[in-house]
Design a protein around this motif. Structure first.
Motif, PDB file in Angstrom:
ATOM      1  N   ASP A 137       7.312   3.845  -1.967  1.00  6.17           N
ATOM      2  CA  ASP A 137       5.911   4.247  -1.830  1.00  6.17           C
ATOM      3  C   ASP A 137       5.801   5.768  -1.844  1.00  6.17           C
ATOM      4  O   ASP A 137       6.794   6.490  -1.986  1.00  6.17           O
TER       5      ASP A 137
ATOM      6  N   TYR B 297       9.820  -0.569  -0.112  1.00  5.93           N
ATOM      7  CA  TYR B 297       9.273  -1.911   0.069  1.00  5.93           C
ATOM      8  C   TYR B 297      10.402  -2.947   0.115  1.00  5.93           C
ATOM      9  O   TYR B 297      11.553  -2.648  -0.201  1.00  5.93           O
TER      10      TYR B 297
ATOM     11  N   ASP C 285       5.203  -5.628  -0.228  1.00  3.02           N
ATOM     12  CA  ASP C 285       5.125  -4.198   0.075  1.00  3.02           C
ATOM     13  C   ASP C 285       5.166  -3.872   1.559  1.00  3.02           C
ATOM     14  O   ASP C 285       4.739  -2.795   1.969  1.00  3.02           O
TER      15      ASP C 285
ATOM     16  N   ILE D  21       7.279  -2.665   4.766  1.00  5.37           N
ATOM     17  CA  ILE D  21       8.407  -1.744   4.913  1.00  5.37           C
ATOM     18  C   ILE D  21       9.166  -2.129   6.180  1.00  5.37           C
ATOM     19  O   ILE D  21       8.586  -2.155   7.267  1.00  5.37           O
TER      20      ILE D  21
ATOM     21  N   LYS E  64       3.145  -1.481   7.488  1.00  2.90           N
ATOM     22  CA  LYS E  64       2.316  -1.972   6.377  1.00  2.90           C
ATOM     23  C   LYS E  64       0.918  -1.409   6.546  1.00  2.90           C
ATOM     24  O   LYS E  64       0.355  -1.425   7.631  1.00  2.90           O
TER      25      LYS E  64
END
Length: 682
Positions: free
Chosen positions: A307, A313, A415, A417, A468
């Motif tokens: 990101d 991710y 997505d 983390i 997130k």
């Protein structure tokens, strides 16, 4: 487009949970309040665990959880809980152990039915619709008609779940010896596929933890057979369809024996560990194939999984939309012969030979998965061109395929983390920089390290597990601390910025205060501050990802060399004594622990570099594969005892020390490397 159904998962951030937010099943996320509600209503729990990149999870969702008939059965008799196993590994551990006790095997989707207090009494993985409805009705009826029978079985299951995780505290045991280790590796080697790499079975998992140890073992013991097996496996994996030749990066595993057809999901944790493994193997062998794999894998991770804050991710899905607009496993990655011919034109013939667009490379439905089985030199010789010309042709072909593939529907992205997986990727970047000397990798590593330090770390020194949409919501598990500590120690060893080392030490001390179990001498998976179901897990066995306790043991060992006044070394000995009975029985499930046996039974060196040229000399030493060293350096006196009072004006000194006792200083890295490499062989 409005959805017909929406359940309470719509309030979650996990991509996996959100995938189920419009099922007709009245899903809930796991919470302590939900368990209290279940007990008040005396309702059974139906707990379904999976993850966003899981193919069979999607299949069962489509066949069962999107079906209104199924939903009516589930909603009538159960409190239905959906869990992302990556968000809540603490819960996944419990119910995976339960499933394996009940059925002898495990996997995802993981479905269990439990009493209102969370104790399970039935479990399965993927179940077809009609069978699912039938078994749920039977379980509900049994609970209503004979609750004592169900409670008795759940009670026995809970006791079993607790028992299999007990670790005895041993005080008078001798540490594991090298002859025992040799015997354990010899027994283990009976499973090796020495022709295709990996083990003699399908599916084939890459198991970077195991290969990492075997690389260390083979080089330190001068065992050519084991080293050849490691190189065969690494080469076959890099040649195989499990490696994405077009876009880089590895899929999770291969369904066959030749690493050809992958289960197409791509996980951050695999790729982080494999970057580290291939970097170490490159240092040990200087094999250019390994270097190329590292470069393409890092490129994949930065292109697809990073990101804007340089956090990573979790995964890419196995499934993507095909040309008919339906989800299909591998649709993004596979090729038809006619498509390749039209794209590559005059270069197709060489490409066909190189990547086996023939029966060897065929998968199904006229689809091909690219796979190699010959060296560049062999292909170049056949076509009477140089290896350089071949490489140029292949690069052109792969660029054209990448451009074509960009037109396809991309796999879905998870997505969220995760701190632990970012730690594994960070360690991979550190090792990639260390052994390839690419400054971009160091920059990426520092940026990711700063993200962890600034975003995933709380003011009290603890960590979050996930991140997130700008929010972190789950307290860190031992795996988060262990992988970040390991990565931060590595970052210190390439930057010599003590902020990383001090942070690693502080996180270690936090773990000792909040995770350490005096009874077993190991660390709990969950903090003593957090609630648990049935048991507080002790994660000991290494798997595709090493056990959090084995990573912590290695961290403590390294920190004991850098902070000699701490009690870290004593804790390492206790941890080893309490788990080492398993090494001979099952070496492959304790591979990360086995590094410590080599550390303990062979010279392990603290290398200190002090002087103006410390960065330059450290880089020279870094290019060698030296798993039996820890490195500290500074221009003048530093914070660490290892580098204090060693500065000599107008000279850069290299000190090679063992247990704090140092040999005469050297000024030439060649002499230092000669000495360090000599000690690698028994």
């Amino acid at each position: 487009m409005p959805h017909k159904h929406t359940n309470n998962l719509i309030n979650e951030t996990s991509p996996y949970l959100l995938q189920h937010a419009h099922n007709p099943v009245q899903w809930e996320a796991w919470s302590e309040d939900l368990l209290k509600k279940a007990q008040q209503e005396n309702k059974l729990l139906l707990i379904s665990i999976g993850y966003a990149a899981c193919h069979w999870c999607h299949v069962m969702e489509h066949e069962c959880f999107e079906d209104e008939e199924v939903a009516r059965t589930m909603n009538a008799d159960f409190i239905n809980i959906k869990i992302d196993r990556e968000e809540r590994p603490d819960i996944d551990h419990i119910y995976m152990d339960a499933l394996q006790m009940m059925t002898g095997s495990g996997g995802w989707p993981l479905n269990v039915v439990a009493l209102p207090d969370g104790r399970p009494f039935w479990g399965a993985t993927y179940v077809k619709k009609n069978d699912w409805i039938k078994v749920l009705k039977q379980l509900s009826d049994l609970h209503k008609k004979d609750p004592e029978k169900v409670t008795g079985y759940a009670k026995n299951m809970a006791e079993g779940i607790q028992q299999i995780n007990l670790v005895e505290h041993k005080t008078d045991t001798e540490l594991y010896t090298l002859p025992k280790l040799d015997d354990a590796v010899q027994d283990w080697s009976n499973y090796f596929d020495t022709f295709l790499g990996g083990y003699k079975r399908a599916p084939k998992f890459m198991m970077p933890v195991n290969l990492d140890f075997l690389l260390h073992y083979s080089t330190s013991q001068n065992n050519e057979n084991i080293l050849e097996y490691v190189n065969t496996t690494l080469t076959r994996m890099a040649y195989g369809g499990i490696f994405d030749h077009v876009g880089g990066g590895f899929s999770r595993y291969a369904v066959d024996t030749k690493w050809h057809v992958p289960h197409f999901e791509k996980m951050l944790y695999d790729n982080g560990q494999l970057v580290s493994l291939y970097a170490q193997a490159y240092a040990a062998t200087k094999n250019e194939l390994y270097k190329k794999v590292i470069e393409k894998t890092v490129q994949f991770v930065t292109d697809e999984l990073m990101d804007e804050n340089h956090a990573f991710y979790s995964s890419l899905d196995a499934d993507s939309l095909n040309e008919h607009g339906t989800l299909e496993e591998g649709a993004y990655y596979v090729w038809k012969k006619e498509v390749l011919k039209n794209i590559l034109c005059k270069d197709y013939k060489i490409f066909e030979e190189y990547y086996n667009i023939n029966p060897y490379g065929h998968w199904e439905n006229d689809n091909f998965v690219l796979i190699r089985d010959k060296t560049n030199a062999a292909i170049a010789k056949k076509y009477s061109i140089t290896v350089e010309q071949l490489n140029a042709t292949l690069e052109t072909c792969l660029a054209l395929l990448s451009k074509e593939r960009d037109k396809r529907s991309r796999p879905r992205l998870d997505d969220k983390i995760l701190t632990s997986w970012n730690g594994l990727m960070l360690k991979g970047l550190v090792d990639a920089y260390r052994y390839l000397q690419n400054n971009e990798y160091l920059q990426l590593a520092q940026q990711n390290g700063n993200f962890i330090m600034n975003t995933m770390m709380k003011k009290d020194g603890s960590l979050f597990h996930n991140h997130k949409n700008g929010k972190s919501t789950i307290n860190g598990y031992l795996e988060d601390y262990a992988s970040v500590i390991d990565a931060f120690i590595g970052l210190y060893e390439v930057t010599f910025d003590t902020k990383w080392l001090n942070s690693a030490k502080n996180l270690t001390n936090y773990c000792i205060a909040h995770f350490y179990d005096n009874g077993s001498g190991l660390f709990f998976f969950t903090s003593k501050k957090d609630p648990f179901v049935i048991r507080r897990t002790l994660e000991v066995a290494d798997n595709v990802i090493p056990a959090s306790n084995s990573i912590m043991a290695k961290n403590l060992f390294k920190l004991s060399k850098l902070f000699s006044d701490e009690s870290y070394a004593e804790k390492v000995n206790i941890m080893l004594k309490n788990v080492q009975d398993n090494f001979g029985k099952n070496a492959q499930s304790h591979a990360n622990w086995l590094h410590l046996i080599l550390y303990k039974n062979q010279p392990y060196y603290e290398v200190a570099i002090v002087g103006k040229e410390y960065i330059y000399k450290a880089k020279e030493i870094h290019q060698a594969y030296l798993p039996n060293t820890v490195l500290a350096a500074t221009e003048k006196d530093g914070e660490l005892a290892l580098v204090q009072h060693r500065h000599i004006e107008h000279s850069t000194q290299i000190y090679i020390c063992e247990e704090g006792v140092c040999k005469l200083p050297l000024t030439q890295t060649k002499k230092a490397l000669a000495l360090l490499n000599k000690t690698m062989v028994r």
